[in-house]
Design a protein around this motif. Structure first.
Motif, short mmCIF file in Angstrom:
data_model
loop_
_atom_site.label_atom_id
_atom_site.label_comp_id
_atom_site.label_asym_id
_atom_site.label_seq_id
_atom_site.Cartn_x
_atom_site.Cartn_y
_atom_site.Cartn_z
N LEU A 94 -6.41 39.84 -9.04
CA LEU A 94 -7.28 40.98 -8.94
C LEU A 94 -8.16 41.00 -10.32
N GLU A 95 -7.26 40.66 -11.40
CA GLU A 95 -8.25 41.08 -12.74
C GLU A 95 -9.08 39.91 -12.92
N VAL A 96 -8.72 38.66 -12.54
CA VAL A 96 -9.89 37.69 -12.48
C VAL A 96 -11.17 38.02 -11.61
N ALA A 97 -10.85 38.46 -10.53
CA ALA A 97 -11.83 39.02 -9.39
C ALA A 97 -12.70 40.10 -10.09
N GLY A 98 -12.19 40.84 -10.73
CA GLY A 98 -12.72 42.10 -11.12
C GLY A 98 -13.71 41.69 -12.38
N PHE A 99 -13.29 40.84 -13.23
CA PHE A 99 -14.00 40.39 -14.39
C PHE A 99 -15.17 39.21 -13.92
N LEU B 71 -20.73 40.87 -24.91
CA LEU B 71 -21.43 39.61 -24.52
C LEU B 71 -22.52 39.73 -23.60
N THR B 72 -22.17 40.41 -22.53
CA THR B 72 -23.23 40.55 -21.36
C THR B 72 -24.25 41.48 -21.69
N LEU B 73 -23.99 42.41 -22.64
CA LEU B 73 -24.99 43.22 -23.19
C LEU B 73 -25.99 42.70 -23.79
N PHE B 74 -25.48 41.83 -25.00
CA PHE B 74 -26.05 40.87 -25.72
C PHE B 74 -26.92 39.93 -24.97
N GLN B 75 -26.37 39.34 -23.84
CA GLN B 75 -27.16 38.40 -23.14
C GLN B 75 -28.49 38.99 -22.23
N THR B 76 -28.15 40.41 -21.71
CA THR B 76 -29.18 40.99 -20.76
C THR B 76 -30.29 41.47 -22.00
N TRP B 77 -29.94 41.91 -22.92
CA TRP B 77 -30.98 42.57 -23.96
C TRP B 77 -31.64 41.36 -24.43
N ILE C 56 -19.57 33.11 -20.59
CA ILE C 56 -18.62 34.39 -20.48
C ILE C 56 -17.74 34.07 -19.32
N ILE C 57 -18.18 33.66 -18.15
CA ILE C 57 -17.40 33.61 -16.98
C ILE C 57 -16.33 32.35 -17.09
N THR C 58 -16.64 31.19 -17.85
CA THR C 58 -15.60 30.22 -18.13
C THR C 58 -14.66 30.86 -19.15
N MET C 59 -14.91 31.82 -19.97
CA MET C 59 -13.96 32.21 -21.14
C MET C 59 -12.60 33.04 -20.41
N ILE C 60 -12.85 33.12 -19.13
CA ILE C 60 -11.62 33.99 -18.52
C ILE C 60 -10.54 32.98 -18.33
N ALA C 61 -10.86 31.64 -18.12
CA ALA C 61 -9.64 30.63 -18.28
C ALA C 61 -8.95 30.71 -19.53
N ILE C 62 -9.22 31.41 -20.39
CA ILE C 62 -8.40 31.32 -21.77
C ILE C 62 -7.39 32.51 -21.49
N PHE C 63 -7.34 33.21 -20.67
CA PHE C 63 -6.41 34.65 -20.67
C PHE C 63 -5.48 34.38 -19.46
N ARG D 297 -9.58 45.70 -24.41
CA ARG D 297 -10.05 44.86 -25.25
C ARG D 297 -10.80 43.69 -24.76
N LEU D 298 -10.18 42.98 -23.84
CA LEU D 298 -10.90 41.99 -23.17
C LEU D 298 -12.17 42.50 -22.60
N LEU D 299 -12.16 43.62 -21.48
CA LEU D 299 -13.40 44.12 -21.09
C LEU D 299 -14.57 44.52 -22.00
N LEU D 300 -13.99 45.12 -23.15
CA LEU D 300 -15.09 45.21 -24.34
C LEU D 300 -15.76 43.82 -24.79
N LEU D 301 -14.90 42.94 -24.97
CA LEU D 301 -15.45 41.61 -25.32
C LEU D 301 -16.47 41.17 -24.34
N VAL D 302 -16.16 41.17 -23.08
CA VAL D 302 -17.07 40.76 -21.88
C VAL D 302 -18.34 41.70 -21.89
N VAL D 303 -18.37 42.81 -22.18
CA VAL D 303 -19.19 43.78 -22.01
C VAL D 303 -20.27 43.55 -23.19
#
Length: 373
Positions: A141-146, A98-104, A129-136, A90-96
């Motif tokens: 390893l998961e932080v490094a991946g995102f 937002l990232t897709l919208f930003q890139t597009w 997007i990257i500061t949003m990681i702090a919420i979770f 779910r979290l990965l989909l949220l990041v993707v």
């Protein structure tokens, strides 16, 4: 310290029961943020209309609507709140999304010649997007991946737009890396705090095993899952033989040492992530073994008894002492059987083991009585 770092590095050492707790935390936060983004993304269409030409704002509006619809889907996705892999997805989909919208949107704006005017909700997207990681509550390893994913997307975007190598581009990458470290630190601290609170709420303070409340809650869930999937489930109920007399003869400090050592033996034999050993009360302990049949449960019981036989403890008086345990085994058979009846059968088997001479196990049949070891 090394053990703490291992807990924070990856989820490999976490019990499935803690993973249920962390999964629900991720699930609820992703859904909350998704709902907020539905409102913000939709409302920002008006800001685009005020600041951008009509044809550009109209094109980007379609992207915002698509992103809002995706966030809405995440917001109403209620299934599997306690499965960690699903919550991380779910979290990965949220990041993707937002990232897709930003890139597009950047692609649209740069194509229209607005690269120097990418403001009003676009330039800050990678940083958001990257500061949003702090919420979770995430592992290292998961932080490094995102964080790596977000930075790589920004790097590719800069290479495509020709911004890479320029002062502004390098500053953005540097700032993303710094924010990623800060957000990651906050996220891992959340995980650490969650681990501490979880253990305080679910662990017996003397032995470190699951407390009675967690054992009962988890047994209910394991019984329901066993009924649903048609898989076996075994419970082992332990009682330390003549423990009250031991305390009278050697003192409560010696008794605490025995409880701790016996708990270690149980931990050593609860080898799978799905196994749970807990302190049931006093000198009674319970082990839940999902997926194990009677023969496999007997193997575990024998291993625990062997562990007791092979253990000698030096107590505060300087004496070397040993201890033994009686065990009642009950295997879930009846699809209508609940926790109360299953534990009652295990208790009846335990008393049969004690009446039969102690230092043995007994298996509870479906009818009255028990089978000797």
């Amino acid at each position: 310290m090394f053990e703490v770092m291992n807990d924070l590095l990856s989820a490999g050492r976490h019990s499935r029961y803690f993973n249920h707790t962390r999964s629900y935390s991720l699930y609820s936060r992703v859904r909350t943020i998704a709902w907020i983004l539905v409102v913000l993304q939709t409302a920002w269409i008006l800001v685009d209309w005020l600041l951008l030409p009509e044809d550009v704002s109209s094109t980007i509006a379609y992207g915002r609507i698509a992103a809002s619809a995706s966030c809405l889907a995440l917001g109403v996705w209620f299934s599997h709140p306690y499965r960690l892999e699903v919550s991380l997805f779910r979290l990965l989909l949220l990041v993707v999304v937002l990232t897709l919208f930003q890139t597009w949107s950047n692609w649209i704006l740069v194509g229209e010649g607005f690269e120097s005017e990418v403001v009003a909700g676009y330039a800050f997207f990678p940083f958001m997007i990257i500061t949003m990681i702090a919420i979770f509550p995430l592992t290292i390893l998961e932080v490094a991946g995102f964080a790596t994913f977000v930075i790589l997307v920004e790097l590719i975007t800069q290479l495509w737009s020709g911004k890479f190598g320029l002062v502004d581009g390098l500053n953005d990458l540097w700032l993303l890396a710094v924010l990623g470290c800060i957000a990651g630190w906050a996220s891992v601290n959340q995980l650490s705090m969650l681990l501490v609170l979880y253990r305080q709420a679910t662990r017996d303070p003397l032995t470190g095993l699951a407390n009675r409340r967690q054992v009962m809650d988890q047994l209910d869930g394991d019984i329901a899952e066993a009924h649903e999937k048609g898989t076996p489930l075994s419970v082992l109920l332990f009682d330390l033989d003549k423990f009250k007399s031991f305390n009278d003869n050697h003192g409560h400090a010696a008794g605490d040492l025995v409880l701790k050592q016996f708990s270690k033996i149980l931990k050593d034999n609860a080898k799978r992530k799905v196994d749970l050993a807990g302190r049931f009360g006093g000198e009674e302990f319970l082990m839940i073994l999902p997926g194990l049949n009677e023969a496999e449960a007997i193997e575990v019981a024998d291993a625990v008894r062997d562990g007791c036989h092979n253990t000698k403890l030096k107590v505060p008086t300087g004496e070397e002492v040993s201890f033994r345990t009686s065990i009642g085994i009950a295997v879930l058979h009846d699809k209508n059987e609940d926790r109360t009846r299953l534990l009652q059968r295990a208790d009846e088997a335990l008393y049969a083991a004690k009446d039969g001479g102690r230092d043995r196990y007994m298996v509870a049949p479906l009818d009255t009585g028990a089978d000797a070891a």
